[in-house]
Design an enzyme around this catalytic site. Structure first.
Site, mmCIF file in Angstrom:
data_model
loop_
_atom_site.group_PDB
_atom_site.id
_atom_site.type_symbol
_atom_site.label_atom_id
_atom_site.label_comp_id
_atom_site.label_asym_id
_atom_site.label_seq_id
_atom_site.Cartn_x
_atom_site.Cartn_y
_atom_site.Cartn_z
ATOM 1 N N TYR A 146 0.832 -1.201 0.000
ATOM 2 C CA TYR A 146 0.000 0.000 0.000
ATOM 3 C C TYR A 146 0.869 1.254 0.000
ATOM 4 O O TYR A 146 1.386 1.681 1.038
ATOM 5 C CB TYR A 146 -0.930 0.018 1.212
ATOM 6 N N HIS A 153 0.271 -12.250 1.514
ATOM 7 C CA HIS A 153 -0.495 -11.335 0.675
ATOM 8 C C HIS A 153 -0.464 -11.748 -0.795
ATOM 9 O O HIS A 153 0.594 -11.755 -1.426
ATOM 10 C CB HIS A 153 0.078 -9.922 0.826
#
Length: 308
Positions: free
Chosen positions: A47, A129
């Site tokens: 992010y 992830h």
């Protein structure tokens, strides 16, 4: 087993997802989440190339009694030829780049790097992830590495975070994970992840439901035009409109129902909502605090509107 708060804050928007926000705006957004009672915070190196972690860590410094999750699988390394901006959805400089790494050493390095960016002594939850193209390495190397860290007390819970349900189902069946973050696959419009949720309920794995607005179509009282970051097909918009009409008859807005729906399943412990402004946080908090009548779900089910 870790206790997970019912509502969580998703840190992608404060990593400049799609558009930039200032440090002050990001801090005010996290502060608004804290004031709204949110005690679960999720972030990732992905992010904003670490920006979300840095901003979230700064905002949580000095606070306690919260649950923090971050992710492994993408190392941030110097870009071989830094140029302009990041090319993967985030409005940040492209000074570093992402490198897939689900090895044992990569997982440990990723977590250590995250702690340095966060400026915090520990995270509570570590998630593998998006191992879509690296499933066997994630199972054979990343998972054992996280299990070691859990056994050492470095993290309290481990799992994975994905936008699909099939790979998480393998992990639930083949490993001893604690948590799955499932984005967009158990929503008012898409319940394709139900087999995963059923397996999680059976095995005692907790689900963090993310992407409950399917990227925008369910985020407003009148259905939006995007579904999973793509233009929404007309039949899907029509179905969302019909759902919104049923919600309105029960005095419930579409986003309110979208937040409440996943929590009806016993495997779902938390709904995680991204926000880029304090106003978004307080609006979401106002909606999740309102009760949703059982009659709404009964009408949606009898009308065939909740079938995936």
């Amino acid at each position: 087993m870790i206790e997970l708060p019912r509502h969580g804050f998703g840190g992608a928007p404060i990593g400049n997802l799609f558009q930039a926000v200032t440090d002050a705006e990001a801090r005010a957004t996290v502060d608004a989440a804290w004031e709204s009672g949110v005690r679960l915070y999720d972030t990732a190196p992905h992010y904003g190339l670490g920006l979300s972690e840095r901003r979230l860590g700064a905002a949580l410094a000095g606070r306690s009694d919260y649950v923090l999750s971050t992710k492994v699988g993408r190392l941030l390394v110097p870009a071989p030829a830094p140029s302009g901006r990041d090319d993967d959805l985030f409005d940040v400089p492209g000074e570093v780049t992402r490198k897939w790494d689900f090895s044992r050493d990569g997982v440990r390095r990723s977590l250590q790097d995250s702690l340095e960016r966060l400026g915090l002594p520990a995270v509570h939850v570590a998630l593998i992830h998006d191992p879509d193209e690296h499933v066997e390495q994630a199972l054979g190397e990343a998972y054992p590495a996280l299990a070691e860290l859990r056994a050492e007390g470095v993290v309290r819970a481990i799992g994975l975070g994905m936008n699909q349900w099939q790979v998480p189902l393998r992990f639930v069946r083949e490993t001893d994970i604690d948590v799955v973050m499932l984005a967009g696959r158990y929503t008012l419009l898409d319940q394709s992840g139900l087999p995963l949720l059923e397996a999680c309920a059976e095995r005692g794995v907790k689900v963090l439901a993310a992407g409950v607005f399917n990227s925008g179509i369910l985020a407003t009282s009148r259905p939006g035009s995007t579904f999973d970051y793509q233009p929404a097909p007309a039949p899907l918009v029509e179905r969302a409109t019909r759902i919104a009409e049923v919600c309105e008859r029960h005095g419930v807005s579409l986003p309110q129902a979208a937040m409440a729906f996943p929590l009806r399943h016993p495997a779902v412990a938390s709904v995680v909502l991204g926000a880029r402004t304090p106003e978004e946080v307080t609006a979401n908090a106002a909606l999740w605090s309102r009760p949703v009548p059982d009659a709404l779900w009964e009408d949606l089910e009898s009308g065939g509107l909740l079938s995936s």
